[in-house]
Design a protein around this motif. Structure first.
Motif, PDB file in Angstrom:
ATOM      1  N   LEU A  28       0.829  -1.204  -0.122  1.00  0.00           N
ATOM      2  CA  LEU A  28      -0.021  -0.047  -0.041  1.00  0.00           C
ATOM      3  C   LEU A  28       0.729   1.121   0.090  1.00  0.00           C
ATOM      4  O   LEU A  28       0.421   2.101  -0.722  1.00  0.00           O
ATOM      5  CB  LEU A  28      -0.843   0.042   1.216  1.00  0.00           C
ATOM      6  CG  LEU A  28      -2.516  -0.646   1.029  1.00  0.00           C
ATOM      7  CD1 LEU A  28      -3.030  -0.811   2.403  1.00  0.00           C
ATOM      8  CD2 LEU A  28      -3.114   0.049   0.243  1.00  0.00           C
ATOM      9  N   ILE A  29       1.973   1.031   0.904  1.00  0.00           N
ATOM     10  CA  ILE A  29       2.853   2.507   1.052  1.00  0.00           C
ATOM     11  C   ILE A  29       3.640   2.605  -0.470  1.00  0.00           C
ATOM     12  O   ILE A  29       3.767   3.797  -0.930  1.00  0.00           O
ATOM     13  CB  ILE A  29       3.769   2.265   2.017  1.00  0.00           C
ATOM     14  CG1 ILE A  29       3.076   2.220   3.448  1.00  0.00           C
ATOM     15  CG2 ILE A  29       4.792   3.279   2.008  1.00  0.00           C
ATOM     16  CD1 ILE A  29       3.860   1.940   4.680  1.00  0.00           C
ATOM     17  N   TRP A  30       3.891   1.423  -1.051  1.00  0.00           N
ATOM     18  CA  TRP A  30       4.569   1.694  -2.355  1.00  0.00           C
ATOM     19  C   TRP A  30       3.660   2.140  -3.254  1.00  0.00           C
ATOM     20  O   TRP A  30       4.172   3.021  -4.104  1.00  0.00           O
ATOM     21  CB  TRP A  30       5.246   0.100  -2.620  1.00  0.00           C
ATOM     22  CG  TRP A  30       5.785   0.213  -3.976  1.00  0.00           C
ATOM     23  CD1 TRP A  30       6.918   0.894  -4.339  1.00  0.00           C
ATOM     24  CD2 TRP A  30       5.337  -0.522  -5.348  1.00  0.00           C
ATOM     25  NE1 TRP A  30       7.410   0.591  -5.749  1.00  0.00           N
ATOM     26  CE2 TRP A  30       6.448  -0.190  -6.091  1.00  0.00           C
ATOM     27  CE3 TRP A  30       4.408  -1.214  -5.302  1.00  0.00           C
ATOM     28  CZ2 TRP A  30       6.328  -0.589  -7.461  1.00  0.00           C
ATOM     29  CZ3 TRP A  30       4.102  -1.738  -6.720  1.00  0.00           C
ATOM     30  CH2 TRP A  30       5.178  -1.450  -7.655  1.00  0.00           C
ATOM     31  N   VAL A  31       2.438   1.748  -3.390  1.00  0.00           N
ATOM     32  CA  VAL A  31       1.388   2.032  -4.233  1.00  0.00           C
ATOM     33  C   VAL A  31       1.082   3.460  -4.209  1.00  0.00           C
ATOM     34  O   VAL A  31       0.951   4.316  -5.096  1.00  0.00           O
ATOM     35  CB  VAL A  31       0.238   1.179  -4.645  1.00  0.00           C
ATOM     36  CG1 VAL A  31      -0.795   1.817  -5.248  1.00  0.00           C
ATOM     37  CG2 VAL A  31       0.345  -0.116  -5.046  1.00  0.00           C
ATOM     38  N   ALA A  53       9.221  17.801   6.993  1.00  0.00           N
ATOM     39  CA  ALA A  53       9.159  19.037   6.819  1.00  0.00           C
ATOM     40  C   ALA A  53       8.263  19.338   5.663  1.00  0.00           C
ATOM     41  O   ALA A  53       7.370  20.166   5.877  1.00  0.00           O
ATOM     42  CB  ALA A  53      10.399  19.906   7.183  1.00  0.00           C
ATOM     43  N   THR A  54       8.481  18.765   4.696  1.00  0.00           N
ATOM     44  CA  THR A  54       7.758  19.163   3.435  1.00  0.00           C
ATOM     45  C   THR A  54       6.574  18.317   3.233  1.00  0.00           C
ATOM     46  O   THR A  54       5.749  18.653   2.439  1.00  0.00           O
ATOM     47  CB  THR A  54       8.708  18.782   2.024  1.00  0.00           C
ATOM     48  OG1 THR A  54       8.987  17.273   2.168  1.00  0.00           O
ATOM     49  CG2 THR A  54       9.869  19.648   2.242  1.00  0.00           C
ATOM     50  N   GLY A  55       6.208  17.599   4.094  1.00  0.00           N
ATOM     51  CA  GLY A  55       4.933  16.702   4.090  1.00  0.00           C
ATOM     52  C   GLY A  55       5.153  15.476   3.170  1.00  0.00           C
ATOM     53  O   GLY A  55       4.253  14.906   2.954  1.00  0.00           O
ATOM     54  N   VAL A  56       6.143  15.231   2.626  1.00  0.00           N
ATOM     55  CA  VAL A  56       6.253  14.142   1.817  1.00  0.00           C
ATOM     56  C   VAL A  56       6.149  12.795   2.537  1.00  0.00           C
ATOM     57  O   VAL A  56       5.434  11.651   2.055  1.00  0.00           O
ATOM     58  CB  VAL A  56       7.576  14.132   1.139  1.00  0.00           C
ATOM     59  CG1 VAL A  56       7.698  12.568   0.275  1.00  0.00           C
ATOM     60  CG2 VAL A  56       7.538  14.961  -0.027  1.00  0.00           C
ATOM     61  N   PRO A  60       2.929   8.076   3.768  1.00  0.00           N
ATOM     62  CA  PRO A  60       3.570   6.666   4.315  1.00  0.00           C
ATOM     63  C   PRO A  60       3.479   6.641   5.758  1.00  0.00           C
ATOM     64  O   PRO A  60       3.573   5.419   6.191  1.00  0.00           O
ATOM     65  CB  PRO A  60       4.840   6.735   3.821  1.00  0.00           C
ATOM     66  CG  PRO A  60       4.882   7.740   2.663  1.00  0.00           C
ATOM     67  CD  PRO A  60       3.727   8.871   3.116  1.00  0.00           C
ATOM     68  N   ARG A  61       3.728   7.556   6.653  1.00  0.00           N
ATOM     69  CA  ARG A  61       3.693   7.294   8.182  1.00  0.00           C
ATOM     70  C   ARG A  61       2.458   6.947   8.399  1.00  0.00           C
ATOM     71  O   ARG A  61       2.425   5.998   9.275  1.00  0.00           O
ATOM     72  CB  ARG A  61       4.343   8.799   8.729  1.00  0.00           C
ATOM     73  CG  ARG A  61       5.740   8.762   8.615  1.00  0.00           C
ATOM     74  CD  ARG A  61       6.156  10.377   9.237  1.00  0.00           C
ATOM     75  NE  ARG A  61       5.767  10.621  10.483  1.00  0.00           N
ATOM     76  CZ  ARG A  61       5.868  11.639  11.186  1.00  0.00           C
ATOM     77  NH1 ARG A  61       6.031  12.682  10.519  1.00  0.00           N
ATOM     78  NH2 ARG A  61       5.258  11.618  12.575  1.00  0.00           N
ATOM     79  N   THR A  67      -1.022   0.069   9.404  1.00  0.00           N
ATOM     80  CA  THR A  67      -0.778  -1.241   9.402  1.00  0.00           C
ATOM     81  C   THR A  67      -0.322  -1.981  10.594  1.00  0.00           C
ATOM     82  O   THR A  67      -0.660  -3.127  10.818  1.00  0.00           O
ATOM     83  CB  THR A  67       0.401  -1.396   8.195  1.00  0.00           C
ATOM     84  OG1 THR A  67      -0.042  -0.736   6.893  1.00  0.00           O
ATOM     85  CG2 THR A  67       0.854  -2.627   8.087  1.00  0.00           C
ATOM     86  N   PHE A  68       0.721  -1.138  11.364  1.00  0.00           N
ATOM     87  CA  PHE A  68       1.051  -1.724  12.701  1.00  0.00           C
ATOM     88  C   PHE A  68       0.009  -1.991  13.511  1.00  0.00           C
ATOM     89  O   PHE A  68       0.070  -2.818  14.463  1.00  0.00           O
ATOM     90  CB  PHE A  68       2.348  -1.013  13.145  1.00  0.00           C
ATOM     91  CG  PHE A  68       3.516  -0.906  12.172  1.00  0.00           C
ATOM     92  CD1 PHE A  68       3.568  -2.015  11.448  1.00  0.00           C
ATOM     93  CD2 PHE A  68       4.117   0.267  12.171  1.00  0.00           C
ATOM     94  CE1 PHE A  68       5.102  -2.118  10.512  1.00  0.00           C
ATOM     95  CE2 PHE A  68       5.638   0.230  11.490  1.00  0.00           C
ATOM     96  CZ  PHE A  68       5.680  -0.929  10.617  1.00  0.00           C
TER      97      PHE A  68
END
Length: 126
Positions: A28-31, A53-56, A60-61, A67-68
């Motif tokens: 999911l993170i990769w997609v 800082a940029t929000g990228v 994913p976080r 998921t965890f």
């Protein structure tokens, strides 16, 4: 609680699920990263830019945390379903994987493994 876990067949699917959930989260993170567009793509950021800082890194976080959390909640049933008196492997799964070679996919846990699974899934959330 044990009756509910038995009614959903927890002992038959829990160990394979604990292996598949992190792989599904990683997929999911990769997609999500591949489908992202605009300033949220890591490839569009200048070299050395701070992803947090940029929000990228925010999507994913969040996906990793979800998921965890799912992994931890699903693993909690081991605490109630595990029988500490039994000396045998519990929640054992043995499936024929490559029939031509006689290869099996076999997993099971004992008391120490159960505690390590619970500890690991808890630490992943932290």
């Amino acid at each position: 609680m044990n009756g509910f876990l038995s009614s959903i067949g927890y002992d038959r699917w829990i160990l394979p699920a604990l292996l598949v959930i992190p792989m599904a989260g990683a997929l999911l993170i990769w997609v999500q990263g591949a489908l992202a567009s605009g300033p949220t793509r890591a490839s569009d950021q200048p070299a050395g830019a701070d992803e947090i800082a940029t929000g990228v890194a925010s999507a994913p976080r969040v996906l990793a945390l979800l998921t965890f959390l799912v992994e931890f909640v699903v693993s909690l049933g081991l605490w109630w379903a595990f029988d500490p008196v039994s000396p045998n492997w519990q929640f054992a799964v043995d499936k024929l994987w490559i029939p031509a070679w006689g290869v099996h996919f076999a997993i099971g846990i004992d008391g120490m493994a159960m505690m390590m699974i619970l500890l690991t899934t808890f630490i992943m959330v932290l």
